[in-house]
Scaffold this active site. Sequence first.
Site, PDB file in Angstrom:
ATOM      1  N   HIS A  85       4.208   4.843  -0.786  1.00  0.00           N
ATOM      2  CA  HIS A  85       3.966   3.555   0.047  1.00  0.00           C
ATOM      3  C   HIS A  85       4.866   2.761   0.155  1.00  0.00           C
ATOM      4  CE1 HIS A  85       0.062   6.532   0.121  1.00  0.00           C
ATOM      5  NE2 HIS A  85       0.391   6.610   1.586  1.00  0.00           N
ATOM      6  N   LYS A 118       0.392  -2.000   1.895  1.00  0.00           N
ATOM      7  CA  LYS A 118      -0.358  -1.097   1.823  1.00  0.00           C
ATOM      8  C   LYS A 118      -1.688  -1.608   0.184  1.00  0.00           C
ATOM      9  CE  LYS A 118      -2.093   3.775   0.046  1.00  0.00           C
ATOM     10  NZ  LYS A 118      -3.121   3.676   1.149  1.00  0.00           N
TER      11      LYS A 118
HETATM   12  P1  NAP Z   1      -1.364  -3.368   8.508  1.00  0.00           P
HETATM   13  O1  NAP Z   1      -0.540  -2.931  10.426  1.00  0.00           O
HETATM   14  O2  NAP Z   1      -2.185  -4.268   8.073  1.00  0.00           O
HETATM   15  O3  NAP Z   1      -2.890  -3.964   9.980  1.00  0.00           O
HETATM   16  C1  NAP Z   1      -3.496  -4.170   9.855  1.00  0.00           C
HETATM   17  C2  NAP Z   1      -5.064  -4.309  10.370  1.00  0.00           C
HETATM   18  O4  NAP Z   1      -5.999  -4.867   9.965  1.00  0.00           O
HETATM   19  C3  NAP Z   1      -4.601  -6.106  10.994  1.00  0.00           C
HETATM   20  O5  NAP Z   1      -4.219  -5.790  12.099  1.00  0.00           O
HETATM   21  C4  NAP Z   1      -5.055  -7.305  10.076  1.00  0.00           C
HETATM   22  O6  NAP Z   1      -5.304  -8.576  10.929  1.00  0.00           O
HETATM   23  C5  NAP Z   1      -6.303  -6.642  10.238  1.00  0.00           C
HETATM   24  N1  NAP Z   1      -6.776  -7.206   9.166  1.00  0.00           N
HETATM   25  C6  NAP Z   1      -6.285  -7.447   8.170  1.00  0.00           C
HETATM   26  N2  NAP Z   1      -7.305  -8.054   7.273  1.00  0.00           N
HETATM   27  C7  NAP Z   1      -8.963  -8.060   7.979  1.00  0.00           C
HETATM   28  C8  NAP Z   1     -10.106  -8.563   8.130  1.00  0.00           C
HETATM   29  N3  NAP Z   1      -9.857  -9.613   6.896  1.00  0.00           N
HETATM   30  N4  NAP Z   1     -10.500  -8.502   8.434  1.00  0.00           N
HETATM   31  C9  NAP Z   1     -10.433  -8.161  10.078  1.00  0.00           C
HETATM   32  N5  NAP Z   1      -9.305  -6.899   9.675  1.00  0.00           N
HETATM   33  C10 NAP Z   1      -8.124  -7.460   8.613  1.00  0.00           C
HETATM   34  O7  NAP Z   1      -1.815  -1.881   8.214  1.00  0.00           O
HETATM   35  P2  NAP Z   1      -1.759  -0.026   8.558  1.00  0.00           P
HETATM   36  O8  NAP Z   1      -0.340   0.310   8.140  1.00  0.00           O
HETATM   37  O9  NAP Z   1      -2.543  -0.541  10.929  1.00  0.00           O
HETATM   38  O10 NAP Z   1      -2.509   0.307   8.204  1.00  0.00           O
HETATM   39  C11 NAP Z   1      -4.115  -0.120   8.321  1.00  0.00           C
HETATM   40  C12 NAP Z   1      -5.011   1.132   7.823  1.00  0.00           C
HETATM   41  O11 NAP Z   1      -4.505   2.290   8.352  1.00  0.00           O
HETATM   42  C13 NAP Z   1      -5.303   0.885   6.263  1.00  0.00           C
HETATM   43  O12 NAP Z   1      -6.469   0.647   5.399  1.00  0.00           O
HETATM   44  C14 NAP Z   1      -3.633   1.823   6.019  1.00  0.00           C
HETATM   45  O13 NAP Z   1      -4.132   2.231   4.457  1.00  0.00           O
HETATM   46  C15 NAP Z   1      -4.444   3.166   6.855  1.00  0.00           C
HETATM   47  N6  NAP Z   1      -3.810   4.099   7.038  1.00  0.00           N
HETATM   48  C16 NAP Z   1      -4.282   5.489   6.807  1.00  0.00           C
HETATM   49  C17 NAP Z   1      -3.656   6.831   7.384  1.00  0.00           C
HETATM   50  C18 NAP Z   1      -4.582   7.420   7.879  1.00  0.00           C
HETATM   51  O14 NAP Z   1      -3.853   8.157   8.686  1.00  0.00           O
HETATM   52  N7  NAP Z   1      -6.033   7.756   7.773  1.00  0.00           N
HETATM   53  C19 NAP Z   1      -2.041   5.963   7.923  1.00  0.00           C
HETATM   54  C20 NAP Z   1      -1.879   4.889   7.604  1.00  0.00           C
HETATM   55  C21 NAP Z   1      -2.342   3.940   7.476  1.00  0.00           C
HETATM   56  P3  NAP Z   1      -3.900  -9.555  10.594  1.00  0.00           P
HETATM   57  O15 NAP Z   1      -2.269  -9.314  11.223  1.00  0.00           O
HETATM   58  O16 NAP Z   1      -4.992 -10.433  10.893  1.00  0.00           O
HETATM   59  O17 NAP Z   1      -3.689  -9.412   8.797  1.00  0.00           O
END
Ligand code: NAP
Length: 265
Positions: A155, A159
């Site tokens: 990844h 992550k």
């Molecule tokens: P990302 O780009 O880092 O986005 C994370 C979001 O969460 C941002 O808006 C961030 O805001 C917010 N955040 C971070 N820390 C926080 C906190 N303590 N409280 C509230 N909000 C917070 O990550 P992403 O790639 O979009 O992934 C998001 C999630 O989806 C992760 O858990 C990832 O592992 C998961 N994911 C799942 C799949 C699936 O198919 N299920 C696929 C890909 C990813 P800030 O900008 O302020 O930090």
Amino acid sequence: MSINVILAGPRGRMGSQAINMLLENKDAFTLTVCIDRKHDGVELKDIDGMPDLAVPVYEDPEACFRENEADVFIDLTVPDSGYRNTKAAILHNIRPVVGTTGFTDDQIKDLTFLCEEKKLGAIIAPNFAIGAVLMMKFSKMAAAYFPDVDIIEKHHDQKLDAPSGTAVKTAELMKETRTSKKQGHVNEQEVLEGARGADVDGMKIHSVRMPGLVAHQEVIFGGKGQTLTIKHDSINRDSFMEGIKVSVKQVMELEKLVYGLENIL
Ligand code: NAP
């Protein structure tokens, strides 16, 4: 009838893509409110890079769920806030569709119990890519014949959790068909700690974190004179959107928590 959706994590890579998916399917979905830890009281259109939508933004999930009615809550944040948000949504009878990975077994049990009590639908899927679900299914089939198996998951380097939820889920599925076995030489010694990866019932999981990657997994099986590799690559986050779209529709029909996209497809 349109499904009203609250989304947490609108500025994230998954969250912003999910908003695009909701907007592309306006007949089916309406984005009503967002939860964002940094922009309490503004509208989505006031946040840099967000679409021109008069959608209110809350920092506090409790206040958000108390003051707004919705059918479905999508969480795409980080494990701690994801769990808190999801629990609050359930307590307010809003059905969660959770893509956030890294929940503990106890947290999933807790949410499952709450949904059962309330007869409320919920979907938690560590991987919303249809291809990844097939990779897991094929791996489960192969594990019945090949008990020697390593998972290599790769990844992007932002992550937070390792191993990935998909790798753990794949191992759990393979446990159902595989004959339990400690792999490698009986006298094997790890000269550097972690060299052989994490252990799940004798299976090994190796996690690679690199800039440039999205989400990739190889499941390698070995038997006498042969190996079999089952491989899936998410090249970009579009790969997850079809699974989220299906889940937001399906969760309306459920009366319990379902873990894993494979259980609703
Ligand atoms: P990302 O780009 O880092 O986005 C994370 C979001 O969460 C941002 O808006 C961030 O805001 C917010 N955040 C971070 N820390 C926080 C906190 N303590 N409280 C509230 N909000 C917070 O990550 P992403 O790639 O979009 O992934 C998001 C999630 O989806 C992760 O858990 C990832 O592992 C998961 N994911 C799942 C799949 C699936 O198919 N299920 C696929 C890909 C990813 P800030 O900008 O302020 O930090």
